[in-house]
Design an enzyme around this catalytic site. Sequence first.
Site, PDB file in Angstrom:
ATOM      1  N   ALA A   1       0.691  -1.167   0.015  1.00 10.95           N
ATOM      2  CA  ALA A   1      -0.020  -0.142  -0.116  1.00 10.95           C
ATOM      3  C   ALA A   1       0.840   1.376  -0.006  1.00 10.95           C
ATOM      4  CB  ALA A   1      -0.894  -0.099   1.195  1.00 10.95           C
TER       5      ALA A   1
ATOM      6  N   HIS B   1      -1.956 -14.577   4.751  1.00 12.13           N
ATOM      7  CA  HIS B   1      -2.923 -13.656   4.221  1.00 12.13           C
ATOM      8  C   HIS B   1      -3.732 -12.883   5.230  1.00 12.13           C
ATOM      9  CE1 HIS B   1      -3.125 -16.504   0.648  1.00 12.13           C
ATOM     10  NE2 HIS B   1      -2.014 -15.818   0.420  1.00 12.13           N
TER      11      HIS B   1
END
Length: 516
Positions: free
Chosen positions: A12, A456
């Site tokens: 990000a 994850h």
Amino acid sequence: MYDYVIIGAGSAGCVLAARLSEDPAVTVCLIEAGPSDDADVIHVPSAFGQMFRTRLDWDYDSQEESALDGRRVYLPRGRMLGGTSSMNGMVYIRGNRADYDEWNQPGWSYQEMLPYFKRSEDNERGESEYHGVGGPLAVSEGRSNNEMNSAFVEAAVAAGYPENADFNGVEQSGFGFFQVTQRNGRRESAASAFLHPVLDRPNLTVKTHFQVHRVTFESSRATGIVGTHLDEEIAIRAEREVIVSAGVYNSPQLLMLSGIGPAGTLGPLGIPVLVDHPQVGSNLQDHPQALLVYPHDHPISLLVSSDPKYRRQFDEDGSGPLTSNVVESGGFASVHSGGTAPDVQLHAGAVMFREGGLAAPTSHAISYGACVLRPQSRGSVTIASADPTAKPVISHNFYAEKSDLDVAVEGLRLGLELARQKPLKPFTETPLAPPASDRTADLKSYIRRNTQTAYHPAGTCAMGTVLDAELRVRGVDALRVVDASVMPGLVRGNTNAPVIAIAEKAADMIRGLAPA
């Protein structure tokens, strides 16, 4: 002093730094706790496991997991430019369209997210309804094409499952080869795709080896950060916003160190409470998986990549076993719920993969298994110290909900079924420490002994609780979180591509642009 200060140069953070600095009128500072991403091991796809437990890894572990016989689970996270995108398995999966619709957050439906996936993508298959070209992120076909991975797909088809050439297209279910984030056979991290091409911008500053300790505030407005750069304490001011992109484990930790979190946790640690926010660090989700491992004598696994000739092949034309992302093929299936969306994902690797990747392979093997895609169990991230260098306390609570274990059992049955199919039989004759039988009790026992993370994690600073739908932290001003922690629910698939798309959308929100 900068307009925007971004904490964390992972998937990000790299996207945000690149997009926000497109405006030459604003200044951006991107801060990374680890080093640059120039280590050779980062760029050789098959070598990602060599980074585990090194200086390039945050090297976390869970607390003792009660449903896993009290075992701790190793939780690697990238600690360098590119973050975990610099050490992951490079699988390019977006998840299922239902995942985004089920978030029930304005602006975050699948149809509203699709343009951001396409905008970031440079897919070598070309442009289509579901794929983009010309974006920063190279999405490619794998170049290793190990015959065991082909046999795995053929076994699934022989067992009656459909073949799927594009898990990110019309239909997610089925089996096939994954596309990967690689360029010319080398890893394409968020750093190589988004950050390195724009490092010469005069309005973009990147600081490595800088660990942020807390966000600073004036009243309830975020004004910057304080941290250490090579043991020197430094304060950096943000005129417009502070953006936390430190990851699922570190973002809630940083909020708590800054006084935003459960008052009952912060008070006893001597941290002044700015906002009593009980949901910070809660809602932790991950994909638990228990792999089957089948050693054999066929000299075709990734063990052969140690031969110098394959390094020469990799250097000369970006091909061969060193280009393998390890989990080259896999698939999605519904094994328990009977719903329209899959509930398990299988990853198959042409290597002996044990103990979460920490055990060195001792023979040629194929390893594969199913992970639970939509776990109902919820864990947490908290802190036990006001020292910002102390590791967060991570409890995943795998299989706390019985339904998750039920799905895992059926996923294991599917894996055993594939091992019996003719295409895989040459490689699956001698399982390593298999389940004692196919009885449910023995399958559950196997799962408890062997479950590891699929790497994850998500959900610890979720929209709808900690954040609003524009990713702003509720109760304060000029502070956002942008990473996998913002997901209210975990997507059905690998999380790197969704995080990049989330950051693409967040950049538009921050700049006040209309949705893509």
